[in-house]
Design a protein around this motif. Structure first.
Motif, mmCIF file in Angstrom:
data_model
loop_
_atom_site.group_PDB
_atom_site.id
_atom_site.type_symbol
_atom_site.label_atom_id
_atom_site.label_comp_id
_atom_site.label_asym_id
_atom_site.label_seq_id
_atom_site.Cartn_x
_atom_site.Cartn_y
_atom_site.Cartn_z
ATOM 1 N N GLN A 78 0.818 -1.218 0.000
ATOM 2 C CA GLN A 78 0.000 0.000 0.000
ATOM 3 C C GLN A 78 0.848 1.263 0.000
ATOM 4 O OE1 GLN A 78 -3.337 0.415 -0.379
ATOM 5 N NE2 GLN A 78 -3.265 -1.786 -0.828
ATOM 6 N N LEU A 79 2.032 1.185 0.584
ATOM 7 C CA LEU A 79 2.921 2.339 0.648
ATOM 8 C C LEU A 79 3.585 2.640 -0.690
ATOM 9 C CD1 LEU A 79 4.932 2.191 4.017
ATOM 10 C CD2 LEU A 79 3.582 4.109 3.159
ATOM 11 N N TYR A 80 4.179 1.604 -1.300
ATOM 12 C CA TYR A 80 5.044 1.823 -2.459
ATOM 13 C C TYR A 80 4.609 1.095 -3.734
ATOM 14 C CZ TYR A 80 8.120 3.073 1.457
ATOM 15 O OH TYR A 80 8.646 3.613 2.599
ATOM 16 N N TYR A 81 3.691 0.120 -3.635
ATOM 17 C CA TYR A 81 3.351 -0.712 -4.797
ATOM 18 C C TYR A 81 1.836 -0.817 -4.952
ATOM 19 C CZ TYR A 81 8.257 -2.072 -4.347
ATOM 20 O OH TYR A 81 9.637 -2.056 -4.247
ATOM 21 N N LYS A 82 1.171 0.333 -4.950
ATOM 22 C CA LYS A 82 -0.299 0.347 -4.974
ATOM 23 C C LYS A 82 -0.882 -0.311 -6.218
ATOM 24 C CE LYS A 82 -0.695 4.520 -2.148
ATOM 25 N NZ LYS A 82 -1.128 5.940 -2.103
ATOM 26 N N ASN A 83 -0.148 -0.278 -7.313
ATOM 27 C CA ASN A 83 -0.675 -0.839 -8.567
ATOM 28 C C ASN A 83 -0.373 -2.330 -8.724
ATOM 29 O OD1 ASN A 83 -1.644 1.702 -9.476
ATOM 30 N ND2 ASN A 83 0.443 2.268 -10.069
ATOM 31 N N LEU A 84 0.329 -2.894 -7.758
ATOM 32 C CA LEU A 84 0.662 -4.320 -7.821
ATOM 33 C C LEU A 84 -0.515 -5.140 -7.298
ATOM 34 C CD1 LEU A 84 2.906 -6.425 -8.412
ATOM 35 C CD2 LEU A 84 3.603 -6.185 -6.009
ATOM 36 N N LYS A 85 -1.036 -6.018 -8.139
ATOM 37 C CA LYS A 85 -2.189 -6.830 -7.744
ATOM 38 C C LYS A 85 -1.728 -8.125 -7.077
ATOM 39 C CE LYS A 85 -5.094 -5.003 -11.451
ATOM 40 N NZ LYS A 85 -5.870 -5.326 -12.675
ATOM 41 N N LEU A 86 -2.213 -8.347 -5.857
ATOM 42 C CA LEU A 86 -1.851 -9.543 -5.098
ATOM 43 C C LEU A 86 -3.100 -10.357 -4.803
ATOM 44 C CD1 LEU A 86 0.675 -7.977 -2.545
ATOM 45 C CD2 LEU A 86 1.202 -9.135 -4.691
ATOM 46 N N GLY A 87 -2.900 -11.676 -4.616
ATOM 47 C CA GLY A 87 -4.006 -12.577 -4.316
ATOM 48 C C GLY A 87 -4.131 -12.843 -2.833
ATOM 49 N N SER A 88 -4.531 -14.051 -2.504
ATOM 50 C CA SER A 88 -4.752 -14.415 -1.098
ATOM 51 C C SER A 88 -3.657 -15.327 -0.548
ATOM 52 C CB SER A 88 -6.113 -15.100 -0.948
ATOM 53 O OG SER A 88 -6.193 -16.239 -1.813
ATOM 54 N N ASP A 89 -2.840 -15.894 -1.445
ATOM 55 C CA ASP A 89 -1.768 -16.801 -1.025
ATOM 56 C C ASP A 89 -0.512 -15.991 -0.691
ATOM 57 O OD1 ASP A 89 0.589 -18.538 -1.217
ATOM 58 O OD2 ASP A 89 -0.809 -20.073 -1.902
ATOM 59 N N TYR A 90 -0.087 -16.027 0.591
ATOM 60 C CA TYR A 90 1.062 -15.215 1.028
ATOM 61 C C TYR A 90 2.348 -15.583 0.293
ATOM 62 C CZ TYR A 90 4.960 -13.655 3.944
ATOM 63 O OH TYR A 90 6.137 -13.116 4.381
ATOM 64 N N ALA A 91 2.625 -16.858 0.151
ATOM 65 C CA ALA A 91 3.862 -17.304 -0.509
ATOM 66 C C ALA A 91 3.904 -16.843 -1.960
ATOM 67 C CB ALA A 91 3.983 -18.827 -0.424
ATOM 68 N N GLU A 92 2.775 -16.966 -2.648
ATOM 69 C CA GLU A 92 2.697 -16.530 -4.047
ATOM 70 C C GLU A 92 2.792 -15.007 -4.146
ATOM 71 O OE1 GLU A 92 2.650 -16.777 -8.069
ATOM 72 O OE2 GLU A 92 2.801 -18.449 -6.637
ATOM 73 N N ASN A 93 2.136 -14.329 -3.220
ATOM 74 C CA ASN A 93 2.186 -12.863 -3.199
ATOM 75 C C ASN A 93 3.614 -12.356 -2.988
ATOM 76 O OD1 ASN A 93 -0.551 -12.681 -3.564
ATOM 77 N ND2 ASN A 93 -1.036 -12.269 -1.416
ATOM 78 N N LEU A 94 4.327 -13.014 -2.089
ATOM 79 C CA LEU A 94 5.711 -12.608 -1.810
ATOM 80 C C LEU A 94 6.584 -12.807 -3.041
ATOM 81 C CD1 LEU A 94 7.619 -11.576 0.395
ATOM 82 C CD2 LEU A 94 8.136 -13.956 0.968
ATOM 83 N N LYS A 95 6.349 -13.884 -3.754
ATOM 84 C CA LYS A 95 7.105 -14.149 -4.978
ATOM 85 C C LYS A 95 6.819 -13.073 -6.032
ATOM 86 C CE LYS A 95 7.885 -17.738 -8.468
ATOM 87 N NZ LYS A 95 7.481 -19.088 -8.941
ATOM 88 N N VAL A 96 5.550 -12.732 -6.216
ATOM 89 C CA VAL A 96 5.162 -11.688 -7.181
ATOM 90 C C VAL A 96 5.766 -10.348 -6.765
ATOM 91 C CG1 VAL A 96 3.206 -10.344 -8.087
ATOM 92 C CG2 VAL A 96 3.018 -12.833 -7.861
ATOM 93 N N PHE A 97 5.697 -10.055 -5.473
ATOM 94 C CA PHE A 97 6.240 -8.805 -4.941
ATOM 95 C C PHE A 97 7.742 -8.701 -5.198
ATOM 96 C CE2 PHE A 97 8.416 -6.712 -1.382
ATOM 97 C CZ PHE A 97 7.869 -5.437 -1.453
ATOM 98 N N GLN A 98 8.477 -9.767 -4.924
ATOM 99 C CA GLN A 98 9.939 -9.756 -5.101
ATOM 100 C C GLN A 98 10.328 -9.666 -6.573
ATOM 101 O OE1 GLN A 98 11.477 -12.110 -1.109
ATOM 102 N NE2 GLN A 98 11.159 -13.303 -2.946
#
Length: 353
Positions: A78-98
Motif C-alpha cells: 500500500q505504501l510503495y506498490y499500490k498498482n501491484l495486484k496480489l491474491g490471497s496466497d502469502y507465498a505466491e504474493n511474496l514471490k510476485v512482490f519480489q
C-alpha cells in the motif's frame, strides 16, 4: 535489531570494502593512471554485482523491508506498490512482490547508469579546468562519488517522503524531465568552460576552509609550517567537492526519472548506488572512446522525454496495461538504437578523424 537494519549495515560494509579494494587500499602497489584493461575489468565487476543484486532481490527481497508476514507485505504494498495486484496466497504474493521489486530495480539501474554517461563529459571538463593530473583522477573520483552517495541518500528519502505526502509532485518531475529531454535534443554541441574561482562549490568550500592555492603532491590536506602551522585543504580536495556537487546536480534529473519507475525509496537508492559505484570505472573505460557514441546524447534526450511523459500520463498508461516490463523494453530499445546508430553511422567529422 531488525533484519532491515542488519541488511543495510551489511550492504554498507560490502560497498565500502569493494570501493577500498577498487581504490587499491589492500595493495602495496602505488596508484597511478588507470589503464583501459583495468577499467574494463572493474566495469565488468560492477555490472556483474549489479545484475547479481537483481537475482538477490528476486529471491530474498523481503529482507529490504523486513517482511515476515502477510500483513506487513500488505502495508509495504500500500505504501510503495499500490498498482501491484496480489491474491490471497502469502507465498505466491511474496514471490510476485519480489519479482516486481527486482524488475523495478534493474530498470532504474539501467536508466541511472545510462544517464551517468553525461557525468563523464562534465568530469573531463572539471579535471581539465582545475589542471588535475591523470594519476590523481582515480582517487578524486572515488572520494567524490562516495560523497555524492551520502548526498543522494538524503535527496532520495526526502523525495520519497514528499511524494508520499504530495503525489502531485510527480507531475512537476514529469514536466521537468520532458523539458530537460527536449532541451538535450535541440542543444548544440558547444565547448563549455568552468570558472574555477567562481564555481559555487569552490566559493562555499573557501568560505569554511583555508584553501591552499597550489597542488601539494597527491595530498588533500596540508599543514603549512610557515603560516602559523594552519591546516589547509588543497585544490585536489576542492575538486572532490566539485565532483560531488556536480553529481548531485545531475541527480536532479536522474532521481526523479527513477521515481517514475518505482516509488520505493530503497529500490531508488540501491539502483543509484550500484550505478554510481560503477561510474568511476566506466569513466576510465569510456574516456578514450566516448566520441564513438555521437548519438548517445540524443538517445538520453529521448529517454528523459519518454520517462517524463510516462510520469505525466501514468494513470492513462496503467489503464491500457502499460507496465514496468514495457518500460524496460522501451528504455533498452532507445539506448540500443542510439548506440547502434553511433557505431553504424558515425558523423562525417568523426569518420574523417
Amino acid at each position: 535489531m531488525s533484519n532491515e537494519v542488519l541488511f543495510f549495515g551489511a550492504f554498507a560494509l560490502f560497498v565500502i570494502f569493494v570501493m577500498l579494494l577498487d581504490l587499491g587500499a589492500f595493495s602495496s602497489k602505488k596508484a597511478g593512471i588507470v589503464k583501459f584493461k583495468e577499467a574494463a575489468f572493474w566495469s565488468a565487476i560492477w555490472v556483474g554485482l549489479s545484475v547479481g543484486f537483481y537475482f538477490f532481490l528476486r529471491n530474498y527481497g523481503y529482507f529490504i523491508h523486513d517482511i515476515s508476514d502477510a500483513s506487513h507485505l500488505d502495508t509495504i504494498q500500500q505504501l510503495y506498490y499500490k498498482n501491484l495486484k496480489l491474491g490471497s496466497d502469502y507465498a505466491e504474493n511474496l514471490k510476485v512482490f519480489q519479482n516486481n521489486m527486482a524488475l523495478e530495480y534493474i530498470t532504474g539501474y539501467l536508466v541511472e547508469y545510462s544517464l551517468s554517461v553525461d557525468n563523464i563529459f562534465v568530469f573531463i571538463l572539471i579535471f581539465n579546468s582545475f589542471g588535475v593530473r591523470k594519476k590523481n583522477y582515480k582517487d578524486v573520483l572515488v572520494w567524490g562519488i562516495l560523497g555524492s552517495i551520502v548526498l543522494r541518500f538524503i535527496f532520495i528519502f526526502l523525495g520519497a517522503a514528499l511524494i508520499q505526502k504530495f503525489e502531485w509532485i510527480l507531475y512537476i518531475f514529469g514536466a521537468f524531465l520532458v523539458y530537460t529531454g527536449i532541451k538535450i535534443l535541440f542543444s548544440k554541441d558547444e565547448e563549455e568552460n568552468i570558472d574555477t574561482k567562481n564555481h559555487p562549490a569552490v566559493k562555499i568550500t573557501s568560505k569554511f576552509f583555508n584553501v591552499y592555492e597550489k597542488f601539494v603532491s597527491d595530498r588533500f590536506f596540508f599543514r603549512h609550517k610557515y603560516r602559523a602551522n594552519k591546516l589547509f585543504i588543497t585544490p585536489l580536495f576542492v575538486v572532490i567537492v566539485v565532483i560531488a556537487f556536480t553529481d548531485v546536480i545531475f541527480a536532479v534529473d536522474s532521481i526523479p526519472a527513477i521515481f517514475s519507475i518505482t516509488k520505493d525509496p530503497y529500490i531508488v537508492f540501491f539502483s543509484n548506488v550500484f550505478a554510481i559505484m560503477g561510474l568511476r570505472s566506466m569513466f576510465f573505460f569510456l574516456v578514450n572512446i566516448i566520441d564513438m557514441f555521437a548519438y548517445l546524447k540524443y538517445g538520453l534526450g529521448v529517454l528523459l522525454t519518454f520517462i517524463g511523459v510516462k510520469m505525466l500520463a501514468h494513470h492513462w498508461l496503467e489503464g491500457i496495461g502499460f507496465n514496468n516490463l514495457h518500460s524496460l523494453i522501451v528504455i533498452v530499445l532507445i539506448l540500443a538504437i542510439s548506440i547502434g546508430a553511433s557505431l553504424l553511422f558515425p558523423p562525417k567529422e568523426a569518420s574523417a578523424e
